[in-house]
Design an enzyme around this catalytic site. Structure first.
Site, PDB file in Angstrom:
ATOM      1  N   GLY A  14       0.767  -1.240   0.000  1.00  0.00           N
ATOM      2  CA  GLY A  14       0.000   0.000   0.000  1.00  0.00           C
ATOM      3  C   GLY A  14       0.798   1.291   0.000  1.00  0.00           C
ATOM      4  O   GLY A  14       0.316   2.313   0.509  1.00  0.00           O
ATOM      5  N   ASN A  16       1.352   3.112  -2.575  1.00  0.00           N
ATOM      6  CA  ASN A  16       0.590   4.050  -3.413  1.00  0.00           C
ATOM      7  C   ASN A  16      -0.633   4.585  -2.673  1.00  0.00           C
ATOM      8  O   ASN A  16      -0.997   5.751  -2.825  1.00  0.00           O
ATOM      9  CB  ASN A  16       0.182   3.383  -4.734  1.00  0.00           C
ATOM     10  CG  ASN A  16       1.316   3.427  -5.738  1.00  0.00           C
ATOM     11  OD1 ASN A  16       1.666   4.491  -6.243  1.00  0.00           O
ATOM     12  ND2 ASN A  16       1.914   2.280  -5.988  1.00  0.00           N
ATOM     13  N   ASN A 110      -5.906   2.922 -12.739  1.00  0.00           N
ATOM     14  CA  ASN A 110      -4.896   1.981 -12.263  1.00  0.00           C
ATOM     15  C   ASN A 110      -3.529   2.618 -12.422  1.00  0.00           C
ATOM     16  O   ASN A 110      -3.291   3.348 -13.374  1.00  0.00           O
ATOM     17  CB  ASN A 110      -4.954   0.704 -13.128  1.00  0.00           C
ATOM     18  CG  ASN A 110      -3.859  -0.286 -12.787  1.00  0.00           C
ATOM     19  OD1 ASN A 110      -3.600  -0.565 -11.613  1.00  0.00           O
ATOM     20  ND2 ASN A 110      -3.207  -0.829 -13.799  1.00  0.00           N
ATOM     21  N   HIS A 112       0.302   1.613 -13.150  1.00  0.00           N
ATOM     22  CA  HIS A 112       1.098   0.484 -13.650  1.00  0.00           C
ATOM     23  C   HIS A 112       2.571   0.896 -13.649  1.00  0.00           C
ATOM     24  O   HIS A 112       2.905   1.994 -14.109  1.00  0.00           O
ATOM     25  CB  HIS A 112       0.639   0.104 -15.061  1.00  0.00           C
ATOM     26  CG  HIS A 112       1.386  -1.071 -15.592  1.00  0.00           C
ATOM     27  ND1 HIS A 112       1.133  -2.360 -15.174  1.00  0.00           N
ATOM     28  CD2 HIS A 112       2.428  -1.150 -16.458  1.00  0.00           C
ATOM     29  CE1 HIS A 112       1.968  -3.179 -15.779  1.00  0.00           C
ATOM     30  NE2 HIS A 112       2.768  -2.468 -16.563  1.00  0.00           N
ATOM     31  N   ASP A 153      -4.586  -3.407 -18.824  1.00  0.00           N
ATOM     32  CA  ASP A 153      -3.620  -2.304 -19.013  1.00  0.00           C
ATOM     33  C   ASP A 153      -3.827  -1.562 -20.334  1.00  0.00           C
ATOM     34  O   ASP A 153      -2.911  -0.892 -20.823  1.00  0.00           O
ATOM     35  CB  ASP A 153      -2.158  -2.792 -18.919  1.00  0.00           C
ATOM     36  CG  ASP A 153      -1.816  -3.331 -17.536  1.00  0.00           C
ATOM     37  OD1 ASP A 153      -2.397  -2.857 -16.544  1.00  0.00           O
ATOM     38  OD2 ASP A 153      -0.968  -4.237 -17.452  1.00  0.00           O
ATOM     39  N   GLU A 183       5.396   6.784  -9.570  1.00  0.00           N
ATOM     40  CA  GLU A 183       4.057   6.354  -9.137  1.00  0.00           C
ATOM     41  C   GLU A 183       3.458   7.250  -8.059  1.00  0.00           C
ATOM     42  O   GLU A 183       2.306   7.672  -8.146  1.00  0.00           O
ATOM     43  CB  GLU A 183       4.106   4.915  -8.610  1.00  0.00           C
ATOM     44  CG  GLU A 183       4.462   3.901  -9.665  1.00  0.00           C
ATOM     45  CD  GLU A 183       4.440   2.480  -9.136  1.00  0.00           C
ATOM     46  OE1 GLU A 183       3.480   2.088  -8.462  1.00  0.00           O
ATOM     47  OE2 GLU A 183       5.414   1.749  -9.389  1.00  0.00           O
TER      48      GLU A 183
HETATM   49  C1  GAR Z   1       3.216  -0.875  -7.479  1.00  0.00           C
HETATM   50  O1  GAR Z   1       4.495  -0.797  -8.088  1.00  0.00           O
HETATM   51  C2  GAR Z   1       2.135  -0.876  -8.536  1.00  0.00           C
HETATM   52  O2  GAR Z   1       2.433  -0.048  -9.623  1.00  0.00           O
HETATM   53  C3  GAR Z   1       2.159  -2.317  -8.962  1.00  0.00           C
HETATM   54  O3  GAR Z   1       2.349  -3.043  -7.768  1.00  0.00           O
HETATM   55  C4  GAR Z   1       3.025  -2.237  -6.804  1.00  0.00           C
HETATM   56  C5  GAR Z   1       2.175  -2.151  -5.558  1.00  0.00           C
HETATM   57  O4  GAR Z   1       2.840  -1.487  -4.530  1.00  0.00           O
HETATM   58  N1  GAR Z   1       0.939  -2.653  -9.634  1.00  0.00           N
HETATM   59  C6  GAR Z   1       0.892  -3.517 -10.644  1.00  0.00           C
HETATM   60  O5  GAR Z   1       1.859  -4.133 -11.039  1.00  0.00           O
HETATM   61  C7  GAR Z   1      -0.483  -3.697 -11.260  1.00  0.00           C
HETATM   62  N2  GAR Z   1      -0.372  -4.253 -12.564  1.00  0.00           N
HETATM   63  P1  GAR Z   1       2.066  -0.834  -3.302  1.00  0.00           P
HETATM   64  O6  GAR Z   1       1.139  -1.902  -2.710  1.00  0.00           O
HETATM   65  O7  GAR Z   1       3.185  -0.496  -2.344  1.00  0.00           O
HETATM   66  O8  GAR Z   1       1.317   0.379  -3.776  1.00  0.00           O
END
Ligand code: GAR
Length: 210
Positions: A14, A16, A110, A112, A153, A183
């Site tokens: 989490g 993000n 989303n 990515h 995507d 991100e």
């Molecule tokens: C992030 O890097 C996000 O962009 C990626 O997973 C990670 C989650 O981190 N998402 C994907 O790959 C979706 N296709 P977080 O839980 O620390 O936010």
């Protein structure tokens, strides 16, 4: 302008989600409010982050369901009951059935961890994305925020930011730099633009009103 209700979908650490909470606490999402954090897994750290900030949490474990369709139907009910204006995938690792995308056209976004259309689609998630980028030898990667459609995507791109690949990068160091430099910056900005009603779609592409 009425504040938009934002529901954030998570599956893991989490960071993000934290970037969104921090942006909200700094007053950078004036026309929106995170009303609910929804997790596809119990016990993930993203839930602690929500609870620490007094945000309601809902857990619907994907592991309890036989298939994506039945999972998506139950999730859709929750999102509709929540009356979410915007749904944000923040490290949400379930590909939902089209019934959910169709219920919220251009209202789900989303983040990515690559520059779409590179290193995206089925199987490209989390560290796998950075492994693929390093294997291909690209010198620039980055992150993309896009609207979610039934093409994995493949929805309209809202914001992108490039990040340099450095000699000696591992998937882990690259993942961290992409998060820090891209991100955590573009996701809150895209959410804020949505809540300000500044994103519009023309001929299938997303644009920002100045
Ligand atoms: C992030 O890097 C996000 O962009 C990626 O997973 C990670 C989650 O981190 N998402 C994907 O790959 C979706 N296709 P977080 O839980 O620390 O936010």
């Amino acid at each position: 302008m009425l504040k938009k209700k934002i529901c954030v979908l998570v599956s893991g650490g989490g960071t993000n989600l934290q970037a969104l909470i921090d942006a909200q606490n700094r007053g950078e999402i004036p026309n929106g409010e995170i009303s609910c954090v929804f997790s596809s897994k119990a016990g993930v750290y993203a839930l602690n982050r929500a609870e620490k900030n007094g945000i309601k949490t809902v857990v619907l474990p994907r592991a309890d369901y036989a298939d994506n369709q039945s999972y998506s139907r139950d999730l859709l009910k929750i999102l509709q009951e929540e009356q979410a204006d915007l749904i944000v995938y923040a490290g949400f690792m379930v590909i939902l059935d089209r019934c959910v995308c169709e219920a919220f056209p251009n209202r789900m976004m989303n983040v990515h961890p690559a520059l779409i259309p590179s290193f995206c689609g089925k199987g490209f998630y989390g560290l796998h994305v950075h492994e693929a980028a390093l294997k291909s030898g690209v010198k620039v990667t980055g992150a993309t925020v896009h609207f979610v459609t039934d093409v994995c995507d493949g929805g309209p791109i809202i914001l992108q930011k490039a990040v340099a690949v450095q000699t000696g990068d591992t998937p882990e160091t690259l993942q961290r730099r992409v998060m820090e430099e891209a991100e955590w910056e573009i996701l809150p900005r895209a959410v804020s633009l949505f809540c300000d009603e500044r994103i519009f779609i023309e001929n299938g592409n997303a644009y920002i009103k100045e």
